[in-house]
Scaffold this active site. Structure first.
Site, PDB file in Angstrom:
ATOM      1  N   LYS A   1       0.839  -1.206   0.000  1.00  0.00           N
ATOM      2  CA  LYS A   1       0.000   0.000   0.000  1.00  0.00           C
ATOM      3  C   LYS A   1       0.872   1.254   0.000  1.00  0.00           C
ATOM      4  CE  LYS A   1      -3.827  -2.403   2.193  1.00  0.00           C
ATOM      5  NZ  LYS A   1      -4.543  -2.782   3.414  1.00  0.00           N
TER       6      LYS A   1
ATOM      7  N   GLN B   1      -4.555  -1.235   9.639  1.00  0.00           N
ATOM      8  CA  GLN B   1      -4.555  -2.575   9.060  1.00  0.00           C
ATOM      9  C   GLN B   1      -5.184  -3.584  10.028  1.00  0.00           C
ATOM     10  OE1 GLN B   1      -3.664  -3.249   5.973  1.00  0.00           O
ATOM     11  NE2 GLN B   1      -3.768  -5.472   6.060  1.00  0.00           N
TER      12      GLN B   1
ATOM     13  N   ASP C   1     -10.834   3.225   3.923  1.00  0.00           N
ATOM     14  CA  ASP C   1     -11.203   1.805   3.901  1.00  0.00           C
ATOM     15  C   ASP C   1     -12.715   1.630   3.714  1.00  0.00           C
ATOM     16  OD1 ASP C   1      -9.446  -0.360   4.138  1.00  0.00           O
ATOM     17  OD2 ASP C   1      -9.025   0.059   6.244  1.00  0.00           O
TER      18      ASP C   1
HETATM   19  N1  GUN Z   1      -6.704  -6.495   6.202  1.00  0.00           N
HETATM   20  C1  GUN Z   1      -6.936  -7.208   5.078  1.00  0.00           C
HETATM   21  N2  GUN Z   1      -7.544  -6.447   4.139  1.00  0.00           N
HETATM   22  C2  GUN Z   1      -7.706  -5.229   4.686  1.00  0.00           C
HETATM   23  C3  GUN Z   1      -8.261  -4.008   4.204  1.00  0.00           C
HETATM   24  O1  GUN Z   1      -8.757  -3.894   3.079  1.00  0.00           O
HETATM   25  N3  GUN Z   1      -8.224  -2.954   5.072  1.00  0.00           N
HETATM   26  C4  GUN Z   1      -7.703  -3.054   6.325  1.00  0.00           C
HETATM   27  N4  GUN Z   1      -7.716  -1.975   7.109  1.00  0.00           N
HETATM   28  N5  GUN Z   1      -7.179  -4.172   6.805  1.00  0.00           N
HETATM   29  C5  GUN Z   1      -7.176  -5.247   5.985  1.00  0.00           C
END
Ligand code: GUN
Length: 298
Positions: A53, A97, A120
């Site tokens: 990311k 995350q 998100d």
């Molecule tokens: N963990 C796995 N996928 C995601 C996501 O799309 N966003 C977040 N915040 N955590 C994750």
């Protein structure tokens, strides 16, 4: 194989280029979109996702930063950090995350993120806006990416029977909300199946568009799919593979070989939905930054 592959990697790349152009336009107005990702603990898979990311946001010309906190971080400390990021005008998007260590309640953390920075799309305000059909919120990146895949592959959702397998808050439920909206990529007749669904195959066999988001390796097989259906595989699982150094390989929720004999279009794993998630995160972040410009200009 008779199905055509839906190339998520290529479509995600096209979106990343569009985002980079939007970032350049914002730079002309003195704004550099900023995405801050918070990682608590040292889960190996999460560390990989977070690294990807940050790299993608920088490649698009944004200010990407990752704050890595120890697993011993308390909930109060994490909430204090979120408050600080909420107040920081240089941070347009905040992503904490998941999963978090067991002593931290994810819902409490999500509710602390300002909805305007919740790229998100997990905050209840954004989930509510999605359900109502308001377009000024943020939509969870994976289901938003699936809609983009469908639209950009020329799949007609209007009037289609869409069947989603999985009812998670991150994928299944927002996916249903998107497909049922009265706009492009919507207007479908939606069924959501889950672990308590009686005779799953009765439903999956009716689907013109089948979306698998269960988290169980290769659970959807070709005999559960209607000939000519479009199959979208959201799964990211591993299965044993002696030919690999690691001894495992990535696979989806769909048994690809048998499904590809029946479907008209199908997403591979990897290279299907996966790359779209980060592309949509970048798009949400640039939108968050654009909205701050609009608010200040008013
Ligand atoms: N963990 C796995 N996928 C995601 C996501 O799309 N966003 C977040 N915040 N955590 C994750």
């Amino acid at each position: 194989m008779r199905a055509e592959l839906i190339d998520g990697k290529a479509i995600a790349e096209a979106i990343r280029l569009e985002v980079a152009a939007d970032v350049a336009a914002l730079a002309g107005r003195g704004v550099v979109p900023g995405l801050t990702v918070v990682l608590v603990g040292d889960d190996a898979a999460s560390a990989t996702y977070v690294g990807a990311k940050e790299k993608a946001s920088k490649a698009a010309g944004m200010r990407g930063e990752t704050l890595r906190l120890p697993a011993s971080t308390t909930q109060a400390e994490l909430l204090a950090l979120v408050e600080r990021l909420n107040a920081d005008a240089g941070v347009h998007g905040i992503l904490v995350q998941m999963p978090l260590p067991p002593h931290i309640d994810p819902d409490t953390v999500i509710r602390h993120i300002r909805p305007e920075k919740d790229v998100d799309g997990f905050h209840p305000v954004n989930v509510g806006k999605l359900l109502i059909g308001h377009t000024d919120g943020f939509v969870s990146c994976t289901p938003a990416g699936v809609i983009e895949l469908l639209i950009r592959s020329g799949v007609e959702t209007r009037g289609a029977e869409a069947v989603i397998v999985g009812r998670s808050n991150i994928v299944g439920k927002p996916m249903a909300a998107l497909l049922v909206q009265g706009r492009a990529g919507g207007d479908a007749t939606v069924t959501v199946c889950h672990s308590r669904t009686r005779d799953l195959a009765v439903h999956t066999k009716r689907a013109d568009i089948l979306i698998a988001a269960i988290g169980r390796a290769e659970m959807i097989t070709g005999d559960m799919i209607k000939p000519g259906a479009v199959v979208i595989d959201v799964g990211m699982n591993t299965k044993p593979d002696a030919s690999k150094i690691k001894g495992t390989r990535l696979c989806g929720d769909v048994h690809f070989e048998s499904a590809a004999e029946v479907a008209s279009k199908i997403t591979p794993v990897p290279g299907g939905v996966g790359p779209m998630t980060i592309a949509m995160l970048l798009r949400n972040t640039v939108r968050a930054a654009e909205r701050t410009v609009l608010v200040t200009a008013r």
